[in-house]
Every structure is written in structure tokens, then in C-alpha cells.
Design an enzyme around this catalytic site. Structure first.
Site, PDB file in Angstrom:
ATOM      1  CG  ASP A  67      -0.369  -0.580   2.465  1.00 33.53           C
ATOM      2  OD1 ASP A  67       0.867  -0.573   2.570  1.00 33.53           O
ATOM      3  OD2 ASP A  67      -1.126  -1.035   3.321  1.00 33.53           O
ATOM      4  CG  ASP A 136      -9.371  -1.194  11.205  1.00 42.17           C
ATOM      5  OD1 ASP A 136      -8.380  -1.909  10.924  1.00 42.17           O
ATOM      6  OD2 ASP A 136      -9.705  -0.205  10.526  1.00 42.17           O
ATOM      7  CG  HIS A 138      -6.142  -2.197   8.471  1.00 43.73           C
ATOM      8  ND1 HIS A 138      -6.298  -0.950   9.029  1.00 43.73           N
ATOM      9  CD2 HIS A 138      -4.813  -2.461   8.570  1.00 43.73           C
ATOM     10  CE1 HIS A 138      -5.127  -0.501   9.431  1.00 43.73           C
ATOM     11  NE2 HIS A 138      -4.208  -1.398   9.172  1.00 43.73           N
ATOM     12  CD  GLU A 143      -8.922   0.906   7.303  1.00 43.00           C
ATOM     13  OE1 GLU A 143      -9.052  -0.035   8.101  1.00 43.00           O
ATOM     14  OE2 GLU A 143      -8.267   1.934   7.579  1.00 43.00           O
TER      15      GLU A 143
HETATM   16  C1  F6R Z   1       1.312  -1.550   6.167  1.00 43.32           C
HETATM   17  C2  F6R Z   1      -0.001  -2.148   6.191  1.00 43.32           C
HETATM   18  C3  F6R Z   1      -0.840  -2.157   7.409  1.00 43.32           C
HETATM   19  C4  F6R Z   1      -0.069  -2.456   8.690  1.00 43.32           C
HETATM   20  C5  F6R Z   1      -1.008  -2.413   9.897  1.00 43.32           C
HETATM   21  C6  F6R Z   1      -0.274  -2.627  11.182  1.00 43.32           C
HETATM   22  O1  F6R Z   1       1.889  -1.661   4.886  1.00 43.32           O
HETATM   23  O2  F6R Z   1      -0.431  -2.620   5.179  1.00 43.32           O
HETATM   24  O3  F6R Z   1      -1.878  -3.114   7.245  1.00 43.32           O
HETATM   25  O4  F6R Z   1       0.518  -3.725   8.582  1.00 43.32           O
HETATM   26  O5  F6R Z   1      -1.662  -1.181   9.931  1.00 43.32           O
HETATM   27  O6  F6R Z   1       0.572  -1.536  11.390  1.00 43.32           O
HETATM   28  P1  F6R Z   1       1.657  -1.527  12.561  1.00 43.32           P
HETATM   29  O7  F6R Z   1       2.623  -2.582  12.228  1.00 43.32           O
HETATM   30  O8  F6R Z   1       2.272  -0.155  12.504  1.00 43.32           O
HETATM   31  O9  F6R Z   1       0.908  -1.801  13.822  1.00 43.32           O
END
Ligand code: F6R
Length: 241
Positions: A67, A136, A138, A143
Site C-alpha cells: 500500500d 480494526d 485491516h 478496511e
Molecule cells: C502496512 C499495512 C498495514 C499495517 C497495519 C499494522 O503496509 O499494510 O496493514 O501492517 O496497519 O501496522 P503496525 O505494524 O504499525 O501496527
């Protein structure tokens, strides 16, 4: 599904890095699906150490990231392009032209989504997809929604995601409100999926993801259907299971 229990963040990072390590050894021209965020920092550090010790060679590796924020160009220090360059790419022998991320700074994000899906198909799909987990539920920036979206798409970030990611910005208002994300289709088509989760704050959502109903309201729950899912999680994240 295989669940590997790690003692703490450092142990999770080491165990997950070992899985990527063995993938690269066994298939030196692998397509690695990469992720950003705090979860991955230790893992990338470990991969860089293996490279420096002469045990890893990225010269034939291709990487595709999950992403990118819309509106941030590759040189913006809050972009995921920047994160990848500074935490992994510049430290190892991966060729810049073999590293791909969705381009959040382009004039037409919809065209970019199509281009990205075509590109992944041309690369032959993803050999191993690394995933973190959002509070959440994701994965990537898929989302909670009423449906799963297969293709790379444009997404409005949830309030909880914006709040969680504000720690990387000066304040919450600076967090972009939209992103481009790989869809559930490409993630589920990856030959292997490696989900890494740490921390008590993710314990409840991890339980829902792994054992709750499969629903787009908890996007990660779709991973229950993946034929080759490995979860590496620390004791805190596994404390509800
Ligand atoms: C990042 C991504 C997100 C993160 C998720 C957890 O490329 O795709 O899905 O893996 O938001 O983020 P952290 O590791 O910062 O808790």
C-alpha cells in the site's frame, strides 16, 4: 494454518525473518509481498543483518508492497516508498527497478490501481505475502466494509487507522485520509501468507481474525481460507487465544 508463538517483539521479528530468509534461499527470484508499519521494523533489521553476514542475496528478488498513501510522493519521508528505502532497500542488494509500490502521488489513482494489478500478474503473482494487522482487523489497507474488494483500490482510511498512524506524523491532521491498497484477491492468491502480530492491543482483533466469523467487517478473517497461512505472534498478541 500454522501459529508460531514468539516470546516478544524481538523473537517475533527473528522468527518471521527466518521464514523470509528460507524463502529467499529456496527461491532466489521470489516475488516478495512486503508491508510497512512498526511490526515489520525488527524483521527488516534482521534481514539486513543476514545480508551483511553474507547469508542472503537479493539480486534476483522482486518486491511488491501492499500500500501507499494517496497524495504522498516517493520522496516524502512519511511515504511508504521512503520507509521501504530506508528500512530495507538501501541496505541490501535489491535492484531499485525490481521494487514496486503503488504510486500515491500520481494524477490518476484509478489508473494506478489497474497498472499495479497488471504488474503483479506480469511478475507471476506473489510467492510470499508479509502482513501486519490493523487494530480494526485491516490487512494492507483493506478496511472493514460490507464486501471484500479483490482488486487494488482506493480506500478511505478508518478513524482508528488514522489515529493509530498519527504517531508517525507531527499530528493527526497530517495523516493522509486515503490510500491505495492491494486488494484481497492478490493477497489470497499469494502462494504463502505470513501474518505477524505483536502486542496486547492486538490480542482481541487477532482472535477475531483467526477464529471469528469470516466477514468483510473484519477483513483479516478471510485469511482463514488461505491454504498456506503462517502466523507469527508474540505471547501478548496471543493472550486471548
Ligand atoms: C502496512 C499495512 C498495514 C499495517 C497495519 C499494522 O503496509 O499494510 O496493514 O501492517 O496497519 O501496522 P503496525 O505494524 O504499525 O501496527
Amino acid at each position: 494454518m500454522i501459529i508460531i508463538k514468539a516470546a516478544d517483539y524481538q523473537d517475533m521479528s527473528r522468527k518471521a525473518a527466518n521464514i523470509i530468509f528460507s524463502q529467499v534461499i529456496q527461491k532466489p527470484d521470489s516475488v516478495l509481498g512486503l508491508a510497512t508499519g512498526s511490526t515489520m521494523l525488527g524483521l527488516y533489521e534482521d534481514l539486513v543483518s543476514h545480508y551483511r553476514e553474507g547469508d542472503l542475496d537479493f539480486s534476483q528478488i522482486r518486491s511488491v508492497n501492499l500500500d501507499e498513501y494517496i497524495g504522498l510522493s516517493a520522496d516524502n519521508d512519511q511515504s511508504y516508498h521512503y520507509y521501504m528505502k530506508h528500512n530495507l532497500f538501501k541496505h541490501v542488494n535489491i535492484a531499485a527497478e525490481n521494487t514496486y509500490l503503488p504510486r500515491g502521488g500520481v494524477a490518476n489513482p484509478d489508473d494506478e490501481c489497474l497498472r499495479y494489478d497488471n504488474l503483479i500478474n506480469q511478475l507471476g503473482g506473489i510467492d510470499i505475502q508479509l502482513l501486519g494487522l490493523g487494530l480494526d482487523g485491516h490487512i494492507g489497507f483493506n478496511e472493514p466494509d460490507d464486501k471484500f474488494t479483490a482488486e487494488t483500490h482506493r480506500v478511505k482510511l478508518d478513524e482508528s487507522t488514522i489515529k493509530a498512524n498519527a504517531r508517525f506524523f507531527e499530528n493527526e491532521n497530517q495523516v493522509p485520509k486515503e490510500a491505495l491498497t492491494l486488494g484481497i484477491g492478490a493477497i489470497m492468491k499469494a502462494r504463502k501468507v505470513l501474518l505477524c502480530v505483536n502486542g496486547k492491543n492486538k490480542a482481541k482483533i487477532l482472535k477475531k481474525v483467526l477464529y471469528g466469523p469470516i466477514t468483510p467487517k473484519v477483513p483479516g478473517s478471510i485469511l482463514q481460507l488461505h491454504p498456506y497461512l503462517t502466523v507469527v505472534a508474540d505471547e501478548d498478541a496471543l493472550s486471548e487465544i
